[in-house]
Scaffold this active site. Structure first.
Site, short mmCIF file in Angstrom:
data_model
loop_
_atom_site.label_atom_id
_atom_site.label_comp_id
_atom_site.label_asym_id
_atom_site.label_seq_id
_atom_site.Cartn_x
_atom_site.Cartn_y
_atom_site.Cartn_z
N LEU A 20 0.86 -1.18 0.00
CA LEU A 20 0.00 0.00 0.00
C LEU A 20 0.90 1.23 0.00
O LEU A 20 1.89 1.27 0.73
CB LEU A 20 -0.89 0.03 1.25
CG LEU A 20 -2.23 -0.71 1.20
CD1 LEU A 20 -2.90 -0.66 2.57
CD2 LEU A 20 -3.16 -0.11 0.15
N ASP A 21 0.55 2.24 -0.80
CA ASP A 21 1.32 3.48 -0.81
C ASP A 21 1.37 4.09 0.58
O ASP A 21 0.46 3.88 1.40
CB ASP A 21 0.69 4.49 -1.77
CG ASP A 21 0.75 4.04 -3.22
OD1 ASP A 21 1.62 3.20 -3.54
OD2 ASP A 21 -0.06 4.52 -4.02
N VAL A 22 2.41 4.87 0.83
CA VAL A 22 2.54 5.56 2.12
C VAL A 22 1.31 6.40 2.41
O VAL A 22 0.81 6.45 3.54
CB VAL A 22 3.81 6.45 2.13
CG1 VAL A 22 3.84 7.31 3.39
CG2 VAL A 22 5.06 5.59 2.05
#
Length: 293
Positions: free
Chosen positions: A38-40
């Site tokens: 998951l993206d930051v």
């Protein structure tokens, strides 16, 4: 060694790798893997595989995933989300009816060009690293499937729309948001992104970690999920002692099953022994787990 799954909720502002590191600190010396970064800037369900469960991670990576995301219309950023720089603007903002109606255009098998700000590699280098230094990156379109897409809310005042989607592996929500906006004769980027489900792992059951203190180790293990839980909808064959030995040593193993199967799992003495395929009754193992003596 403990072997199980954890349904962890990743908060916004922390990388998936950092969250894995925190869980490792809590659990001690165990092998841990996650089923899809998951993206930051994103939050939501991040299934973690502990011990031998890491050998089954690919099954979850291939599983359907669900997201809720909010699109800001009228602007485009270089990263496709709010963390990037605005690179283009457009005055036209779609009407509420358009934001709802456009969904049907994207349901089914479609192609999508991944964002350059991603973990994909070009000549061994992550594309986001190339993008950050201004290196031109050309990525090829990919085939994905959108199983469901619907608009949940339209905010005319703030020019935003919130969508729910269920999609296949390899789907980039930032690209989906941009493509939605373009289809509506506008521009757009993601300002909120939440993954609500990965396979059997749902947001409502996810564990939110607030501390890396080892005192919560028991709490995590109490909420662990059996390793075979993700295999419920996959064919299972039970192995005899002889078949189990053949599989463990990588030998030819025949089952009394005539159909060819792309993915199945073999159970021995009540636990997962291996996953693999069946071709002309011959079992071809993809991964063999060390859960039995």
């Amino acid at each position: 060694m403990s072997n199980y799954w954890l349904n962890i909720y990743k908060p916004r502002g922390i990388s998936s790798a950092k969250l894995v590191s925190i869980v490792k600190t809590i659990l001690g010396k165990v092998k841990i893997g996650h089923a899809g970064t998951l993206d930051v800037e994103a939050e939501g369900v991040l299934p973690l595989a502990v011990g031998e469960a890491t050998k089954l991670v690919q099954i979850l990576i291939d599983a359907k995933k669900s997201y809720i995301f909010t699109v800001q219309f009228g602007k485009q950023t270089d990263s496709g989300d709010y963390a990037g720089k605005v690179i283009a603007t457009k005055d036209y903002i779609p009407y509420k009816e358009e934001a709802y109606a456009v969904c049907s255009k994207f349901i089914g098998n479609i192609t999508q060009i991944p964002p350059v700000f991603s973990a994909l590699k070009v000549n061994g280098v992550r594309t986001y690293k190339l993008a950050r230094v201004g290196t031109a990156v050309e990525l090829k379109p990919r085939n994905i499937t959108i199983y469901d897409l619907k608009c949940l809310n339209f905010d005319e005042k703030n020019a935003t729309a919130t969508y729910y989607t269920e999609c296949s592996k390899g789907t980039y929500i930032r690209t989906l948001a941009e493509d939605l906006a373009l289809s509506l004769q506008s521009l757009g980027f993601v300002i909120e992104l939440r993954r609500t489900q990965v396979g059997i792992f749902k947001e409502k059951n996810a564990i939110r970690i607030k501390s890396s203190d080892a005192i919560i180790k028991n709490s995590l293990e109490e909420k662990s999920i059996k390793i075979e839980a993700i295999l419920d909808d996959i064919l299972v064959l039970d192995a005899t002692d002889q078949q189990a030995q053949q599989i463990k040593y990588g030998q030819k193993c025949l089952f009394n099953y005539e159909k060819d199967i792309n993915l199945l799992w073999v159970r021995y003495k009540g636990v997962v022994l291996a996953i693999g395929s069946l071709n002309k009754s011959c079992f071809n193992s993809l991964r063999v787990l060390n859960l039995t003596q």
